[in-house]
Each structure stands twice: as structure tokens, then as C-alpha cells.
Design a protein around this motif. Sequence first.
Motif, mmCIF file in Angstrom:
data_model
loop_
_atom_site.group_PDB
_atom_site.id
_atom_site.type_symbol
_atom_site.label_atom_id
_atom_site.label_comp_id
_atom_site.label_asym_id
_atom_site.label_seq_id
_atom_site.Cartn_x
_atom_site.Cartn_y
_atom_site.Cartn_z
ATOM 1 N N SER A 186 -4.701 4.037 -13.106
ATOM 2 C CA SER A 186 -4.647 5.494 -12.953
ATOM 3 C C SER A 186 -3.436 6.109 -13.652
ATOM 4 O O SER A 186 -3.323 7.333 -13.732
ATOM 5 C CB SER A 186 -4.618 5.869 -11.462
ATOM 6 O OG SER A 186 -5.810 5.475 -10.822
ATOM 7 N N ASP B 83 0.821 -1.221 0.000
ATOM 8 C CA ASP B 83 0.000 0.000 0.000
ATOM 9 C C ASP B 83 0.850 1.264 0.000
ATOM 10 O O ASP B 83 0.410 2.314 -0.490
ATOM 11 C CB ASP B 83 -0.915 0.029 1.232
ATOM 12 C CG ASP B 83 -1.942 -1.090 1.228
ATOM 13 O OD1 ASP B 83 -1.990 -1.818 0.219
ATOM 14 O OD2 ASP B 83 -2.679 -1.236 2.206
ATOM 15 N N LEU C 279 1.484 2.495 -3.633
ATOM 16 C CA LEU C 279 0.375 2.703 -4.563
ATOM 17 C C LEU C 279 0.216 4.156 -5.026
ATOM 18 O O LEU C 279 0.028 4.400 -6.218
ATOM 19 C CB LEU C 279 -0.938 2.195 -3.953
ATOM 20 C CG LEU C 279 -1.010 0.685 -3.688
ATOM 21 C CD1 LEU C 279 -2.406 0.291 -3.234
ATOM 22 C CD2 LEU C 279 -0.617 -0.106 -4.926
ATOM 23 N N PRO C 280 0.285 5.148 -4.117
ATOM 24 C CA PRO C 280 0.116 6.528 -4.588
ATOM 25 C C PRO C 280 1.212 6.985 -5.552
ATOM 26 O O PRO C 280 1.027 7.972 -6.279
ATOM 27 C CB PRO C 280 0.161 7.350 -3.284
ATOM 28 C CG PRO C 280 -0.232 6.379 -2.213
ATOM 29 C CD PRO C 280 0.359 5.077 -2.644
ATOM 30 N N GLU D 95 -7.848 -2.542 -5.321
ATOM 31 C CA GLU D 95 -7.056 -1.338 -5.060
ATOM 32 C C GLU D 95 -5.813 -1.282 -5.949
ATOM 33 O O GLU D 95 -5.453 -0.229 -6.480
ATOM 34 C CB GLU D 95 -6.648 -1.307 -3.574
ATOM 35 C CG GLU D 95 -6.187 0.047 -3.069
ATOM 36 C CD GLU D 95 -7.267 1.116 -3.088
ATOM 37 O OE1 GLU D 95 -6.906 2.306 -3.028
ATOM 38 O OE2 GLU D 95 -8.453 0.770 -3.169
ATOM 39 N N LYS E 34 -6.910 -0.488 -9.509
ATOM 40 C CA LYS E 34 -7.330 0.914 -9.612
ATOM 41 C C LYS E 34 -6.125 1.844 -9.771
ATOM 42 O O LYS E 34 -6.136 2.748 -10.616
ATOM 43 C CB LYS E 34 -8.129 1.308 -8.369
ATOM 44 C CG LYS E 34 -8.578 2.762 -8.360
ATOM 45 C CD LYS E 34 -9.339 3.075 -7.081
ATOM 46 C CE LYS E 34 -9.704 4.553 -7.025
ATOM 47 N NZ LYS E 34 -10.426 4.884 -5.765
ATOM 48 N N HIS E 35 -5.088 1.617 -8.967
ATOM 49 C CA HIS E 35 -3.910 2.488 -9.048
ATOM 50 C C HIS E 35 -3.119 2.238 -10.338
ATOM 51 O O HIS E 35 -2.563 3.180 -10.918
ATOM 52 C CB HIS E 35 -3.012 2.290 -7.823
ATOM 53 C CG HIS E 35 -3.494 3.014 -6.610
ATOM 54 N ND1 HIS E 35 -4.472 2.512 -5.780
ATOM 55 C CD2 HIS E 35 -3.157 4.232 -6.091
ATOM 56 C CE1 HIS E 35 -4.702 3.365 -4.794
ATOM 57 N NE2 HIS E 35 -3.925 4.414 -4.972
#
Length: 227
Positions: A136, A96, A99-100, A129, A132-133
Motif C-alpha cells: 500500500s 499489527d 501496520l496502518p 496482512e 497488503k500494507h
Amino acid sequence: MRQCQEDDVALFVWLTPDIYTHFQKAAIGNVDLLYLVVSCVDGLQIQTLVCHIISRDFIMFKKDSFQPVINASLTWETFEQYALWQLLSGHDLPVDCILPLIPKLSYDNHAEALTHIMILLKREKPTAELVKHLMSRDPKPKDRFVTSVLTCWINEYEEKLGDLIGSQLCKQASPAGGKRKRTQNTNKGGTSLGALAEMTLGHLDNLRQTCKQYDLFNLRAIQRALH
């Protein structure tokens, strides 16, 4: 510490575990200190530090300080970044944390970071999740980061991946999901999918052109989402 590093690298590396143990608050997340370490070590010294880390003698990173360190490292030389990722690999940081960073990193300019993130994702099972990233990221034909990870997952988790991508597309295209962006166009008078759905379709198109395993596109979840 800078003077110690300049005068005696071996002593500096030998002291590093104690510095991170006894001065955790000042050391962990300290970009300048970390740069002193990665800019002077050789392969054997990296190995020694990683041995200490996986033996849980000390830690150099925490979840809340991970992203600022990576952001700062993007301008470092290639060896320094690789040394950083070797030290990171000894820690049990959750995926996690990264991820950003996935949508923000450039395929051409941040090859070191993306290469190591790709290897980390290879070991993971696909989740909503993660997908999704991944989706993106801005889909570009020469950017193989997303298609490589997806192709890897197809080999082991094809049906699950199809369900995740199909579900994401359905949510993005459904007004009830609150995700769809409706844009009035005087010429076409139509609506448009949400930005994430558009990017997802772009990645699927890139995947179609690079992946030899076409069964994913025939899965019911994908077909249902595309129609």
C-alpha cells in the motif's frame, strides 16, 4: 514534572517508573510526558528504563495509544525518536499496531520511524496482512523500504511470499473479488487494475531492479498472477 526534569534529570528518570505505575491513566499515551522523558535521557538512563520495562515493573505504551504517540514523535529530533523506539522495543506490542503507519510514512522525512519498523518486520514471517500494507506504500525507485523487507523475506520464505503476492494480485485483478476498479476511458476503452494491484506491480518492478535473487519471479504463483 517539567520543573523536576529541568532541575534534576536523574531524579526525574528515577521517578518515571512510579509515575507510569501509579498514574497509568494519565501517563500512558501522554505525548507531553513521554517527550519530557526522551528529551533528557542518556544511553544509561534508557538502559535502566528498558530494564524496568522488560522486567514488567511498569509499562509506557498500550496498543490503543501507540499510533498517536508515533505520529506525534515524527517531528522530534533523531535522538529523541531513537530513544522512543528503544523504550517501545521493551514492550510486547503486536506488529499489527504499526501496520496502518506503513503507507503513510515518508522514506525521506521519517527515516527514524521507518528504520525501526523495518527491523521489526525483518523478524516477522510474511502474512497476507503484512504484504497488503507493504504494497500500500506508493512505489518509488529511491524508496527501499518495501524492497528491503521483501528481499529479507525472500531469503527464508520465498515460496510463501510468492504465494501471498500472487494471491493478492489475483484478487485485485478479479472482478469477482470486488476489488477491481473499472474505469471507462474514451480513448482506450479499457479497464484498469485496482490501485493496490498497480502499486504491487510497481514494487515488484523495483524489486526486480534491486534484488539479485530472481527465483521469486519464476514461481508459479507469481507467473500465474502476471499472465
